[in-house]
Design an enzyme around this catalytic site. Structure first.
Site, PDB file in Angstrom:
ATOM      1  N   ILE A  17       0.841  -1.191   0.000  1.00  0.00           N
ATOM      2  CA  ILE A  17       0.000   0.000   0.000  1.00  0.00           C
ATOM      3  C   ILE A  17       0.878   1.243   0.000  1.00  0.00           C
ATOM      4  CG2 ILE A  17      -1.929   1.195   1.098  1.00  0.00           C
ATOM      5  CD1 ILE A  17      -2.532  -1.332   2.681  1.00  0.00           C
TER       6      ILE A  17
ATOM      7  N   GLY B 249       1.392   5.262   0.562  1.00  0.00           N
ATOM      8  CA  GLY B 249       0.775   6.278   1.397  1.00  0.00           C
ATOM      9  C   GLY B 249      -0.031   5.694   2.535  1.00  0.00           C
TER      10      GLY B 249
ATOM     11  N   TYR C  61      -5.150  19.001 -10.091  1.00  0.00           N
ATOM     12  CA  TYR C  61      -5.462  17.810  -9.300  1.00  0.00           C
ATOM     13  C   TYR C  61      -6.423  16.900 -10.058  1.00  0.00           C
ATOM     14  CZ  TYR C  61      -7.517  14.887  -5.645  1.00  0.00           C
ATOM     15  OH  TYR C  61      -7.978  13.813  -4.919  1.00  0.00           O
TER      16      TYR C  61
END
Length: 315
Positions: A26, A28, A185
């Site tokens: 995983i 982060g 973003y």
């Protein structure tokens, strides 16, 4: 139409059986949904390998997990900075050296709403470089190990993909003109989704066994906005966290854990909360806008990504 596949309560962690012997990587994962996903997986006996940038926070996260599940909990940390492709490559090499099985790679890490234009070490706009290019190389380097394990790749997207141009700005990927925190973003999260859907197509064509799923956590209490967003964005987010439109980080982790473990999911889909505005509510199959899998744009993005990163996928 509301997804009722998992019943009125949607997918929950209670659907999980034993995960003993399985390994999950995983990105982060020292806080927020990534940390909560680690907790859920460890609670079922899985092994978890965290790929994080911050060593101090990762050490603290592992200490907390071992306090909860015991010293025998199989969780460890490999340092990786998605904003530095050399770091991504080194981390991937370490994984290949020390992790013999990968049942799922969960691409969870992200930065969001960076207020002023910034660049990664490799010269990419920071959100596109971190969220998309870093994971693009990581998935490619670990692909053969994932395939050997008949594993999965899970891309954690965001409803933010709907906020911007709803396509890829190929003529100005770094937003040198008219930089916008939200639009940049949005492009980075759309790029992640397009990578996943294009990868699905290429895997089918190459007769590969790896499954690829895309999810979004809804509106969850994490440090994502507070660590990279501007002041006004942080204030608005703080106010939102006091409303029913925001859920816990643990519930925000449900979609990625589901995509990493549940059988019978659809690939050309976006999984996440199905309640109000798909911010909160029962987890299941949500709404997926067609521009997220525009074939012409997906194919071009793949080619641009290989050229930009200097990484050619192994098939």
């Amino acid at each position: 139409m509301k997804d009722t596949h998992f019943g009125p309560d949607g997918w929950t962690k209670e659907r999980l059986g034993s995960l003993a012997g399985e390994t999950f990587i995983i990105t982060g994962s020292n806080a927020g949904t990534g940390f909560q996903a680690s907790r859920i997986l460890l609670s079922k006996g899985a092994k978890v390998v965290m790929l994080n940038r911050n060593e101090e926070k990762s050490t603290a996260a592992i200490k907390e997990l071992k306090q909860e599940f015991g010293e025998e909990a199989d969780v460890r940390f490999i340092r990786m900075d998605l904003a530095d492709l050399a770091s991504v490559r080194e981390a991937a090499k370490e994984v290949l050296k020390t992790v013999p099985r990968v049942d799922a790679l969960i691409c969870n890490a992200a930065i969001a709403q960076v207020p002023k234009q910034q660049f990664t070490k490799d010269g990419f706009e920071s959100q596109l470089g971190t969220n998309h290019y870093g994971h693009f190389v990581l998935c490619g380097m670990l692909f053969e190990r994932i395939e050997e394990s008949r594993g999965r790749i899970v891309v954690v997207a965001s409803l933010g993909y709907k906020m911007g141009l709803q396509t890829i700005k190929f003529d100005d990927l770094n937003w040198n003109q008219n930089y916008s925190a939200n639009s940049a973003y949005s492009q980075s999260k759309l790029a992640q989704m397009m990578f996943a859907y294009e990868l699905q197509d290429r895997l089918k064509a190459a007769n590969k066994s790896v499954e690829v799923y895309v999810c979004q956590p809804g509106s969850s209490v994490t440090s994502l906005i507070s660590t990279s967003g501007g002041f006004l964005t942080r204030v608005i987010w703080w106010l939102m966290t006091k409303s029913p439109m925001v859920q816990t980080a643990e519930k925000g982790a449900y979609p990625e854990v589901m995509c990493a473990t549940e059988d019978g999911l659809e690939e050309r889909a976006l999984y996440g909360p199905t309640g109000r505005m798909e911010f909160v509510g029962p987890v299941g199959k949500g709404t997926l806008e067609p521009y997220a899998y525009d074939k012409v744009v997906m194919t071009k993005l793949w080619d641009v990504s290989e050229k930009a990163t200097g990484f050619d996928w192994p098939f």
